[in-house]
Design a protein around this motif. Structure first.
Motif, PDB file in Angstrom:
ATOM      1  N   THR A 162     -14.809   0.833  50.336  1.00  0.00           N
ATOM      2  CA  THR A 162     -13.093   1.119  50.086  1.00  0.00           C
ATOM      3  C   THR A 162     -12.480   2.584  51.064  1.00  0.00           C
ATOM      4  O   THR A 162     -11.361   2.502  51.883  1.00  0.00           O
ATOM      5  N   ALA A 163     -12.791   3.795  50.357  1.00  0.00           N
ATOM      6  CA  ALA A 163     -13.100   4.742  50.607  1.00  0.00           C
ATOM      7  C   ALA A 163     -12.958   4.871  52.481  1.00  0.00           C
ATOM      8  O   ALA A 163     -12.278   5.472  53.053  1.00  0.00           O
ATOM      9  N   ALA A 164     -14.333   4.564  52.624  1.00  0.00           N
ATOM     10  CA  ALA A 164     -14.690   4.071  54.260  1.00  0.00           C
ATOM     11  C   ALA A 164     -13.729   3.825  55.222  1.00  0.00           C
ATOM     12  O   ALA A 164     -13.461   3.985  56.341  1.00  0.00           O
ATOM     13  N   THR A 165     -12.746   2.584  54.656  1.00  0.00           N
ATOM     14  CA  THR A 165     -12.078   1.519  55.609  1.00  0.00           C
ATOM     15  C   THR A 165     -11.155   2.450  55.583  1.00  0.00           C
ATOM     16  O   THR A 165      -9.784   2.390  56.555  1.00  0.00           O
ATOM     17  N   MET A 166     -10.203   3.541  54.526  1.00  0.00           N
ATOM     18  CA  MET A 166      -9.426   4.781  54.421  1.00  0.00           C
ATOM     19  C   MET A 166     -10.134   5.230  55.196  1.00  0.00           C
ATOM     20  O   MET A 166      -9.149   6.185  56.518  1.00  0.00           O
ATOM     21  N   LEU A 167     -10.884   6.290  55.416  1.00  0.00           N
ATOM     22  CA  LEU A 167     -11.343   6.986  56.391  1.00  0.00           C
ATOM     23  C   LEU A 167     -11.309   6.379  57.598  1.00  0.00           C
ATOM     24  O   LEU A 167     -10.886   7.386  59.033  1.00  0.00           O
ATOM     25  N   ASN A 168     -11.605   5.770  58.006  1.00  0.00           N
ATOM     26  CA  ASN A 168     -11.444   4.909  59.473  1.00  0.00           C
ATOM     27  C   ASN A 168      -9.604   4.503  59.919  1.00  0.00           C
ATOM     28  O   ASN A 168     -10.295   4.767  60.851  1.00  0.00           O
ATOM     29  N   TRP A 169      -9.377   4.033  59.489  1.00  0.00           N
ATOM     30  CA  TRP A 169      -7.950   4.552  59.139  1.00  0.00           C
ATOM     31  C   TRP A 169      -7.429   5.426  59.645  1.00  0.00           C
ATOM     32  O   TRP A 169      -6.890   5.920  60.498  1.00  0.00           O
ATOM     33  N   SER A 170      -7.733   6.512  58.946  1.00  0.00           N
ATOM     34  CA  SER A 170      -7.104   7.313  59.221  1.00  0.00           C
ATOM     35  C   SER A 170      -7.283   8.631  60.696  1.00  0.00           C
ATOM     36  O   SER A 170      -6.883   8.982  61.512  1.00  0.00           O
ATOM     37  N   ILE A 171      -8.415   7.918  60.789  1.00  0.00           N
ATOM     38  CA  ILE A 171      -9.195   8.416  61.831  1.00  0.00           C
ATOM     39  C   ILE A 171      -9.036   7.785  63.153  1.00  0.00           C
ATOM     40  O   ILE A 171      -8.638   8.532  64.148  1.00  0.00           O
ATOM     41  N   MET A 172      -8.691   6.574  62.930  1.00  0.00           N
ATOM     42  CA  MET A 172      -8.260   5.698  64.508  1.00  0.00           C
ATOM     43  C   MET A 172      -6.575   5.912  64.436  1.00  0.00           C
ATOM     44  O   MET A 172      -6.144   6.322  65.450  1.00  0.00           O
TER      45      MET A 172
END
Length: 301
Positions: A162-172
């Motif tokens: 879940t945290a990785a998904t949030m990080l993914n969206w932030s980087i995108m």
């Protein structure tokens, strides 16, 4: 809600990606609204928060699913089984999508020299089979759910994802903001440069960055409440920040990769190839299907 963004990764192996990928994206909003938001609304109407079946800790996963419980409350015998079947198709679809994207990500990292070399291997069909095998082996962690003790470990992994998904969206979002800044700095008209222009930009990019970055720090807030502190929970909720940040910093220092100004960002390498590919597919579309079978298949796909 995480996952629809991975449709963009299919562009690497899709036929006529500049045409098919935008068409796939256009259907996402409607599907999210109907199946996720609409489904949650219906379940919320049918299942009260204090339903004993919902709050009973002995029932987990499908048996404790609010979707299944909502069908049981309607007292229509066949509906819970239908919902279970629908959930299974959803799980298979998600598993297929994540296996594809995770294996292609590993393969791409290997090609860039950022993952072990054996992940570069392809079979005769061009499938990165070694990367697929690694991903499939990792999926065996799902069996942790079968044990009462090991289910806790699975919960930690899910929090980490879940945290990785949030990080993914932030980087995108940050990537798009820098991409947009490069186009402006180089005097490129976004509407003329891109085959499809997304709406509500650049505001949507800043909105996604703000939400993703905020929830990245807040999604595990409960661990800081009185009596809830657990070192393991804290690590799996916030460890991705240290892990990704550490890897990025290490690579920046080790490889000495430069920070580029918006005016110096390369936006044109490989562009001629994709222009030629798009023109090739356009000529193919101009050739009308001859048989009824070809016409039907063209209409469907």
């Amino acid at each position: 809600m995480g996952g629809p963004e991975y449709i963009s990764m299919i562009a690497g192996e899709a036929k006529d990606p500049r045409r098919t990928v935008p068409r796939a994206f256009r259907t996402i909003i409607a599907r999210l609204l109907v199946f996720f938001v609409g489904g949650a609304l219906c379940v919320g109407i049918l299942v009260p928060y204090n339903d004993t079946t919902l709050t009973d800790g002995s029932k987990t996963y499908a048996g404790g699913s609010p979707y299944v419980i909502s069908m049981q409350r309607l007292k229509i015998p066949v509906l819970p089984s239908i919902v279970n079947a629908a959930l299974l198709t959803s799980v298979l679809s998600a598993g297929n999508a994540y296996t594809f994207n995770a294996s292609r990500s590993l393969h791409a990292l290997a090609l860039e020299g950022q993952a072990p070399m054996f992940l570069r291997r392809l079979n005769k069909k061009g499938v990165p089979y070694m990367a697929v095998i690694v991903v499939m082996l990792l999926s065996c962690l799902a069996y942790l759910a079968l044990g009462s003790g090991s289910a806790k470990v699975l919960s930690w992994i899910l929090n980490f994802c879940t945290a990785a998904t949030m990080l993914n969206w932030s980087i995108m979002a940050m990537t798009w903001i820098r991409f947009n800044a490069a186009m402006k700095a180089q005097g490129i008209d976004r509407k003329a440069f891109l085959p499809v222009v997304s709406r509500f930009q650049p505001y949507a990019g800043y909105w996604a960055l703000g939400c993703g970055f905020t929830f990245l720090w807040l999604q595990g807030y409960s661990v800081f409440l009185k009596g809830n502190w657990e070192v393991s929970t804290f690590i799996f909720d916030y460890g991705i920040i240290a892990l990704a940040g550490g890897i990025g910093l290490f690579w920046k220092i080790f490889k000495r990769t430069p920070f580029r100004r918006a005016a110096d960002i390369d936006l044109t390498s490989g562009l001629q190839f994709f222009d030629a590919l798009t023109e090739y597919y356009r000529h193919q579309r101009d050739e009308a299907p001859v048989t009824y079978k070809d016409k039907i298949m063209a209409k469907i796909f």
